[in-house]
Write a protein that holds these residues in place. Structure first.
Motif, short mmCIF file in Angstrom:
data_model
loop_
_atom_site.label_atom_id
_atom_site.label_comp_id
_atom_site.label_asym_id
_atom_site.label_seq_id
_atom_site.Cartn_x
_atom_site.Cartn_y
_atom_site.Cartn_z
N VAL A 20 1.48 7.29 4.58
CA VAL A 20 0.71 7.25 5.94
C VAL A 20 -0.79 7.83 5.51
CG1 VAL A 20 2.77 8.10 7.10
CG2 VAL A 20 1.53 9.75 6.10
N PRO A 21 -1.54 7.37 6.67
CA PRO A 21 -2.74 7.55 6.58
C PRO A 21 -3.28 9.35 6.41
CG PRO A 21 -2.60 5.86 8.29
CD PRO A 21 -1.27 6.41 7.72
N ILE A 22 -4.52 9.41 5.92
CA ILE A 22 -4.91 10.84 5.77
C ILE A 22 -6.31 11.05 6.19
CG2 ILE A 22 -3.22 11.62 3.89
CD1 ILE A 22 -5.66 11.23 2.08
N PRO A 23 -6.74 12.18 6.70
CA PRO A 23 -8.34 11.97 7.00
C PRO A 23 -9.09 12.06 5.66
CG PRO A 23 -6.93 14.25 7.58
CD PRO A 23 -6.19 13.19 6.86
N ASN A 39 -4.63 -0.70 -3.25
CA ASN A 39 -5.86 -0.42 -2.75
C ASN A 39 -6.04 0.87 -1.58
OD1 ASN A 39 -7.31 -2.57 -3.49
ND2 ASN A 39 -6.51 -4.00 -1.91
N HIS A 40 -4.67 1.36 -1.03
CA HIS A 40 -4.79 2.29 -0.22
C HIS A 40 -5.07 3.58 -0.89
CE1 HIS A 40 -0.67 2.29 -1.53
NE2 HIS A 40 -0.63 3.65 -1.28
N LEU A 41 -4.91 3.66 -2.38
CA LEU A 41 -5.26 4.69 -3.25
C LEU A 41 -6.87 4.79 -3.36
CD1 LEU A 41 -2.42 5.09 -5.37
CD2 LEU A 41 -2.77 6.25 -3.16
N LEU A 42 -7.72 3.64 -3.13
CA LEU A 42 -8.91 3.72 -3.48
C LEU A 42 -9.94 4.31 -2.57
CD1 LEU A 42 -8.88 0.11 -5.02
CD2 LEU A 42 -8.74 2.13 -6.30
N LEU A 48 -5.93 14.91 -13.89
CA LEU A 48 -6.19 14.28 -12.39
C LEU A 48 -4.93 13.79 -11.73
CD1 LEU A 48 -8.45 13.83 -10.31
CD2 LEU A 48 -8.77 11.68 -11.45
N THR A 49 -4.58 14.04 -10.79
CA THR A 49 -3.16 13.40 -10.23
C THR A 49 -3.66 12.92 -8.84
OG1 THR A 49 -2.00 15.53 -11.03
CG2 THR A 49 -1.02 14.27 -9.50
N VAL A 50 -3.06 11.92 -8.52
CA VAL A 50 -3.15 11.08 -7.41
C VAL A 50 -1.71 11.57 -6.61
CG1 VAL A 50 -3.41 9.03 -5.94
CG2 VAL A 50 -4.62 9.41 -8.08
N MET A 51 -2.10 12.02 -5.10
CA MET A 51 -0.91 12.33 -4.27
C MET A 51 -1.08 11.46 -2.99
SD MET A 51 0.35 14.79 -6.15
CE MET A 51 1.62 15.75 -4.68
N VAL A 52 -0.10 11.01 -2.74
CA VAL A 52 0.17 10.39 -1.20
C VAL A 52 1.06 11.10 -0.36
CG1 VAL A 52 1.04 7.97 -0.57
CG2 VAL A 52 -0.02 8.00 -2.61
N ALA A 53 0.00 11.06 0.87
CA ALA A 53 0.91 11.71 2.21
C ALA A 53 2.17 10.67 2.51
CB ALA A 53 0.08 11.67 3.20
N ARG A 54 3.27 11.35 3.02
CA ARG A 54 4.40 10.27 3.55
C ARG A 54 4.84 10.84 4.76
NH1 ARG A 54 8.90 11.30 -1.15
NH2 ARG A 54 9.26 13.62 -1.01
N ASP A 55 5.62 10.00 5.30
CA ASP A 55 6.34 10.59 6.66
C ASP A 55 7.87 11.02 6.46
OD1 ASP A 55 7.72 8.16 6.61
OD2 ASP A 55 6.62 7.21 8.05
N GLY A 56 8.53 11.17 7.46
CA GLY A 56 10.08 11.57 7.11
C GLY A 56 10.82 10.50 6.48
N SER A 57 10.61 9.30 6.76
CA SER A 57 11.33 8.47 6.08
C SER A 57 10.75 8.06 4.51
CB SER A 57 11.33 6.88 6.54
OG SER A 57 10.01 6.39 6.62
N GLY A 92 -8.59 8.41 -0.41
CA GLY A 92 -8.54 6.95 -0.03
C GLY A 92 -7.87 7.04 1.47
N THR A 93 -7.21 6.06 1.55
CA THR A 93 -6.79 5.80 3.08
C THR A 93 -5.51 6.72 3.16
OG1 THR A 93 -5.77 3.80 2.76
CG2 THR A 93 -7.95 3.80 3.77
N LYS A 94 -4.86 6.70 1.94
CA LYS A 94 -3.40 7.40 1.92
C LYS A 94 -3.20 8.09 0.56
CE LYS A 94 -1.02 3.67 4.79
NZ LYS A 94 -0.26 2.59 4.46
N GLY A 95 -4.18 7.94 -0.38
CA GLY A 95 -3.98 8.95 -1.41
C GLY A 95 -5.11 9.75 -1.63
N MET A 96 -4.52 10.99 -2.44
CA MET A 96 -5.50 12.10 -2.68
C MET A 96 -5.79 12.18 -4.08
SD MET A 96 -3.99 14.19 0.40
CE MET A 96 -2.49 13.55 0.29
N HIS A 97 -6.98 12.45 -4.56
CA HIS A 97 -7.06 12.83 -6.00
C HIS A 97 -7.34 14.12 -6.11
CE1 HIS A 97 -7.79 8.47 -6.02
NE2 HIS A 97 -7.68 8.52 -7.40
N VAL A 98 -6.43 15.05 -6.90
CA VAL A 98 -6.58 16.31 -7.11
C VAL A 98 -6.75 16.69 -8.67
CG1 VAL A 98 -5.29 18.54 -6.67
CG2 VAL A 98 -5.04 16.42 -5.22
#
Length: 144
Positions: free
Chosen positions: A105-108, A141-144, A92-101, A65-71
Protein backbone atom coordinates in the motif's frame (compact mmCIF):
# COMPACT_ATOMS: atom_id res chain seq x y z
CA UNK A 1 24.17 -20.06 23.84
CA UNK A 2 22.20 -20.30 20.58
CA UNK A 3 23.32 -16.80 19.53
CA UNK A 4 27.08 -17.44 19.58
CA UNK A 5 29.51 -19.69 17.76
CA UNK A 6 32.34 -21.80 19.21
CA UNK A 7 34.69 -18.83 19.03
CA UNK A 8 32.53 -16.74 21.37
CA UNK A 9 31.22 -14.45 18.66
CA UNK A 10 27.58 -13.70 17.85
CA UNK A 11 26.33 -15.46 14.69
CA UNK A 12 25.89 -13.17 11.68
CA UNK A 13 22.37 -14.53 11.26
CA UNK A 14 21.49 -13.37 14.76
CA UNK A 15 22.75 -9.88 13.94
CA UNK A 16 20.69 -9.94 10.71
CA UNK A 17 17.61 -10.84 12.76
CA UNK A 18 18.20 -7.79 14.97
CA UNK A 19 18.63 -5.64 11.84
CA UNK A 20 15.35 -6.93 10.40
CA UNK A 21 13.50 -6.29 13.66
CA UNK A 22 14.87 -2.73 13.97
CA UNK A 23 14.02 -1.95 10.33
CA UNK A 24 10.49 -3.29 10.90
CA UNK A 25 9.93 -1.05 13.93
CA UNK A 26 11.35 2.02 12.18
CA UNK A 27 9.29 1.54 9.00
CA UNK A 28 6.07 0.53 10.78
CA UNK A 29 6.24 3.51 13.12
CA UNK A 30 6.83 5.85 10.18
CA UNK A 31 3.89 4.70 8.07
CA UNK A 32 1.57 3.41 10.82
CA UNK A 33 1.11 0.09 9.01
CA UNK A 34 2.45 -3.43 9.08
CA UNK A 35 5.65 -3.74 7.03
CA UNK A 36 7.76 -6.51 5.61
CA UNK A 37 11.35 -6.62 4.37
CA UNK A 38 11.66 -7.12 0.61
CA UNK A 39 15.38 -6.45 0.18
CA UNK A 40 18.49 -6.20 2.32
CA UNK A 41 21.76 -5.17 0.74
CA UNK A 42 25.14 -3.74 1.43
CA UNK A 43 25.46 -5.82 4.58
CA UNK A 44 28.88 -5.16 6.00
CA UNK A 45 30.31 -6.91 9.04
CA UNK A 46 33.16 -4.70 10.25
CA UNK A 47 34.08 -6.56 13.45
CA UNK A 48 32.63 -9.38 15.53
CA UNK A 49 30.22 -8.97 18.42
CA UNK A 50 31.63 -10.73 21.46
CA UNK A 51 29.92 -12.50 24.35
CA UNK A 52 29.14 -9.91 27.01
CA UNK A 53 29.24 -6.88 24.67
CA UNK A 54 26.66 -4.16 25.00
CA UNK A 55 24.86 -3.93 21.64
CA UNK A 56 23.04 -0.95 20.14
CA UNK A 57 20.93 -1.32 16.98
CA UNK A 58 19.94 1.97 15.34
CA UNK A 59 17.52 2.15 12.41
CA UNK A 60 16.62 5.31 10.53
CA UNK A 61 14.53 6.06 7.50
CA UNK A 62 16.65 7.44 4.64
CA UNK A 63 14.38 7.25 1.57
CA UNK A 64 10.81 6.49 0.51
CA UNK A 65 9.29 5.40 -2.77
CA UNK A 66 5.52 5.14 -3.25
CA UNK A 67 5.29 1.93 -1.21
CA UNK A 68 8.86 1.15 -0.15
CA UNK A 69 10.95 2.60 2.65
CA UNK A 70 14.74 2.37 2.73
CA UNK A 71 16.00 1.97 6.28
CA UNK A 72 19.69 2.25 7.19
CA UNK A 73 20.62 0.10 10.17
CA UNK A 74 23.84 0.49 12.17
CA UNK A 75 24.86 -2.05 14.81
CA UNK A 76 27.39 -0.93 17.39
CA UNK A 77 28.93 -2.82 20.28
CA UNK A 78 31.46 -2.51 23.03
CA UNK A 79 32.42 -3.27 26.59
CA UNK A 80 29.50 -2.43 28.91
CA UNK A 81 31.98 -0.95 31.41
CA UNK A 82 33.43 1.37 28.77
CA UNK A 83 32.08 4.52 27.20
CA UNK A 84 32.57 3.74 23.54
CA UNK A 85 30.57 1.63 21.12
CA UNK A 86 32.17 0.72 17.79
CA UNK A 87 30.39 0.10 14.51
CA UNK A 88 30.19 -3.64 13.95
CA UNK A 89 27.59 -4.04 11.17
CA UNK A 90 25.75 -1.92 8.60
CA UNK A 91 22.83 -2.81 6.33
CA UNK A 92 20.35 -1.04 4.07
CA UNK A 93 16.92 -2.70 4.14
CA UNK A 94 13.88 -1.96 2.00
CA UNK A 95 10.57 -2.36 3.80
CA UNK A 96 7.11 -2.32 2.18
CA UNK A 97 3.89 -1.30 3.92
CA UNK A 98 1.02 -3.73 3.50
CA UNK A 99 -2.66 -4.02 4.25
CA UNK A 100 -4.49 -6.83 6.06
CA UNK A 101 -4.41 -9.06 2.97
CA UNK A 102 -0.65 -8.56 2.52
CA UNK A 103 -0.89 -6.27 -0.53
CA UNK A 104 1.58 -3.37 -0.76
CA UNK A 105 0.00 0.00 0.00
CA UNK A 106 1.12 3.62 -0.55
CA UNK A 107 3.03 5.45 2.16
CA UNK A 108 3.63 9.14 2.85
CA UNK A 109 6.70 10.63 1.19
CA UNK A 110 9.61 11.27 3.54
CA UNK A 111 11.41 14.59 3.10
CA UNK A 112 15.00 14.89 4.37
CA UNK A 113 15.25 17.58 7.04
CA UNK A 114 18.93 17.80 7.98
CA UNK A 115 22.10 17.94 5.92
CA UNK A 116 22.91 14.37 7.02
CA UNK A 117 19.41 13.26 5.93
CA UNK A 118 19.99 14.85 2.51
CA UNK A 119 23.36 13.09 2.13
CA UNK A 120 21.84 9.70 3.03
CA UNK A 121 18.88 10.33 0.70
CA UNK A 122 21.26 11.17 -2.18
CA UNK A 123 23.33 8.06 -1.42
CA UNK A 124 20.24 5.84 -1.70
CA UNK A 125 19.31 7.51 -5.02
CA UNK A 126 22.80 6.64 -6.30
CA UNK A 127 22.38 3.03 -5.17
CA UNK A 128 19.00 2.83 -6.89
CA UNK A 129 20.53 4.09 -10.13
CA UNK A 130 23.31 1.50 -9.90
CA UNK A 131 20.81 -1.29 -9.17
CA UNK A 132 18.66 -0.11 -12.08
CA UNK A 133 21.59 -0.59 -14.48
CA UNK A 134 22.47 -4.07 -13.18
CA UNK A 135 20.92 -6.84 -15.32
CA UNK A 136 18.33 -8.86 -13.40
CA UNK A 137 18.81 -6.75 -10.27
CA UNK A 138 16.11 -4.11 -10.71
CA UNK A 139 13.75 -3.22 -7.88
CA UNK A 140 10.09 -2.69 -8.81
CA UNK A 141 9.16 0.92 -9.64
CA UNK A 142 7.04 1.38 -6.52
CA UNK A 143 10.18 0.96 -4.41
CA UNK A 144 12.10 3.65 -6.31
Amino acid sequence: PTDVNWGGKVHGGTVMKWIDEAAFVCASRYCGKDTVAVFSGGVRFYRPLLIGDLVEVEARLVYTGTKGMHVAVHVRSGDPKGHELNLTTYCLTVMVARDGSGAAVPIPQWVPASEEDRRLHAHVRELLEIRGRAPGNRLPNHLL
